[in-house]
Scaffold this motif. Sequence first.
Motif, short mmCIF file in Angstrom:
data_model
loop_
_atom_site.label_atom_id
_atom_site.label_comp_id
_atom_site.label_asym_id
_atom_site.label_seq_id
_atom_site.Cartn_x
_atom_site.Cartn_y
_atom_site.Cartn_z
N LEU A 2 7.51 13.66 22.14
CA LEU A 2 7.20 14.70 21.20
C LEU A 2 8.33 15.55 21.04
O LEU A 2 9.44 15.79 21.97
N VAL A 3 8.60 16.02 19.79
CA VAL A 3 9.95 17.01 19.60
C VAL A 3 9.33 18.30 19.29
O VAL A 3 8.67 18.64 18.40
N LEU A 4 9.96 19.36 19.98
CA LEU A 4 9.21 20.77 19.94
C LEU A 4 10.62 21.42 19.14
O LEU A 4 11.31 21.52 19.70
N ARG A 5 10.47 22.01 18.06
CA ARG A 5 11.34 22.55 17.25
C ARG A 5 11.00 24.39 17.86
O ARG A 5 10.02 24.67 17.37
N SER A 6 12.12 24.90 18.24
CA SER A 6 11.69 26.34 18.94
C SER A 6 13.29 26.94 18.96
O SER A 6 14.07 26.29 18.75
N SER A 7 13.00 28.19 19.73
CA SER A 7 14.45 28.85 19.73
C SER A 7 13.98 29.29 21.21
O SER A 7 12.72 30.04 21.58
N PRO A 8 15.14 29.75 21.84
CA PRO A 8 14.58 30.08 23.51
C PRO A 8 13.98 31.59 23.44
O PRO A 8 13.19 31.98 24.37
N GLN A 30 10.43 16.76 24.15
CA GLN A 30 12.01 17.17 24.07
C GLN A 30 12.35 18.32 23.06
O GLN A 30 11.65 18.46 21.93
N ILE A 31 12.93 19.25 23.61
CA ILE A 31 13.11 20.48 22.74
C ILE A 31 14.46 20.62 22.12
O ILE A 31 15.32 20.15 22.56
N VAL A 32 14.39 20.81 20.96
CA VAL A 32 15.27 20.78 19.87
C VAL A 32 15.37 22.26 19.12
O VAL A 32 14.43 22.61 18.46
N ASP A 33 16.54 23.06 19.37
CA ASP A 33 16.54 24.24 18.92
C ASP A 33 16.40 24.57 17.52
O ASP A 33 17.20 23.41 16.71
N ALA A 34 16.01 25.40 16.75
CA ALA A 34 15.89 25.54 15.32
C ALA A 34 16.57 26.85 14.96
O ALA A 34 16.36 27.84 15.88
N GLU A 35 17.03 26.80 13.92
CA GLU A 35 17.58 28.01 13.37
C GLU A 35 16.79 28.47 11.94
O GLU A 35 16.90 27.87 11.02
N THR A 36 15.95 29.52 12.39
CA THR A 36 14.91 29.70 11.14
C THR A 36 15.74 30.16 10.00
O THR A 36 15.40 30.23 8.93
N LEU A 37 16.81 30.94 10.13
CA LEU A 37 17.71 31.44 8.91
C LEU A 37 18.51 30.35 8.47
O LEU A 37 19.21 30.71 7.15
N ASN A 38 18.69 29.20 8.92
CA ASN A 38 19.68 28.31 8.04
C ASN A 38 18.96 27.20 7.32
O ASN A 38 18.06 26.57 7.64
N PRO A 39 19.06 27.59 6.09
CA PRO A 39 18.53 26.53 5.18
C PRO A 39 18.82 25.15 5.25
O PRO A 39 18.09 24.10 4.71
N GLU A 40 19.90 24.78 5.85
CA GLU A 40 20.33 23.49 6.18
C GLU A 40 19.44 22.80 7.37
O GLU A 40 19.68 21.67 7.46
N ASP A 41 18.93 23.68 8.14
CA ASP A 41 18.31 23.15 9.39
C ASP A 41 16.85 22.30 8.97
O ASP A 41 16.08 22.78 7.92
N LEU A 43 14.22 22.13 9.95
CA LEU A 43 12.84 22.98 10.21
C LEU A 43 12.13 22.93 8.83
O LEU A 43 10.92 22.76 8.68
N ARG A 44 12.61 23.20 7.72
CA ARG A 44 11.90 23.69 6.72
C ARG A 44 11.16 22.39 6.10
O ARG A 44 10.43 22.63 5.10
N GLN A 45 12.01 21.25 6.19
CA GLN A 45 11.22 20.27 5.91
C GLN A 45 9.91 19.75 6.90
O GLN A 45 9.07 19.34 6.52
N GLN A 46 10.03 20.25 8.18
CA GLN A 46 9.24 19.82 9.10
C GLN A 46 8.10 20.77 8.82
O GLN A 46 6.66 20.50 9.03
N ASN A 47 8.25 21.95 8.75
CA ASN A 47 7.22 23.02 8.33
C ASN A 47 7.58 23.96 7.21
O ASN A 47 8.54 24.76 7.29
N PRO A 48 6.92 23.63 5.98
CA PRO A 48 7.27 24.36 4.87
C PRO A 48 7.52 25.67 5.09
O PRO A 48 7.99 26.51 4.14
N LEU A 49 6.72 26.45 6.18
CA LEU A 49 6.59 27.93 6.37
C LEU A 49 7.96 28.31 7.05
O LEU A 49 8.25 29.51 6.98
N GLY A 50 8.74 27.51 7.53
CA GLY A 50 10.02 27.69 8.02
C GLY A 50 10.02 28.42 9.28
O GLY A 50 10.88 28.89 9.75
N LYS A 51 8.79 28.07 10.04
CA LYS A 51 8.68 28.99 10.99
C LYS A 51 8.97 28.12 12.50
O LYS A 51 8.16 26.72 12.40
N ILE A 52 8.84 28.79 13.61
CA ILE A 52 8.83 28.10 14.70
C ILE A 52 8.00 28.64 15.50
O ILE A 52 7.48 29.59 15.52
#
Length: 201
Positions: A2-8, A30-41, A43-52
């Motif tokens: 499983l992959v967790l998108r989050s930030s510390p 597996q933890i993969v850091d996400a940058e909620t402010l980065n439109p290139e991340d 994350l926004r495809q994974q969660n349309p809300l762009g949240k971790i």
Amino acid sequence: MLVLRSSPASPFGRKVKIAASLLGLSERIQIVDAETLNPEDSLRQQNPLGKIPALILENGEVLYDSRVIVEYLDFLAGGNRIYPAGEARFTALRDLALADGIADAALLQVYEGRFRAQEKHEPKWVDHQAGKVERGLAFAEAHLSTPAIALHIGHIALACALGYLDLRFAGRWRETHPKLVAWLADFEARVPAYGKTRVTA
Ligand SMILES: N[C@@H](CCC(=O)N[C@@H](CS)C(=O)NCC(=O)O)C(=O)O
């Protein structure tokens, strides 16, 4: 895996990490850091809300938010482990809602500082959010500060909300909530993952 998108620093991501540890599932994530402010991340495809946090399952499906993710982990671990069964579930869910509400209101105050220039800060809005934190802490001090026999999701969320207040509000809550201070010390002694997921900046 499983992959967790989050930030510390995320209190909601921390809740998932602590729950995974208590349920014996950390090795499967597996933890993969996400940058909620980065439109290139991605994350926004994974969660349309762009949240971790967001959890990517082995079949590619993505679960969010933290409450759903922890309930899924509880299910993987056999069910009714940190989301209790029966009547007790609703008290745990209420405690979870309170703790998440404290973290949400704290986060909104931080975002006011991050997203608006100083001269545009709206004190009425910040005070409105601060009131939620204050009343939430007062309720927790009065009703939730007895060390629990069996830990549930509401306790984990409360510890994470308090940890976020330590991180972003210099732990000022400690001056006026002695029972919660003792409660958190007991929680930390019982849950090594709490200390392991602490960040200081
Ligand atoms: N209710 C959500 C709250 C998640 C949340 O607010 N996460 C913050 C970080 S701690 C976030 O992603 N903020 C970025 C944004 O709102 O765009 C949950 O429990 O997962």
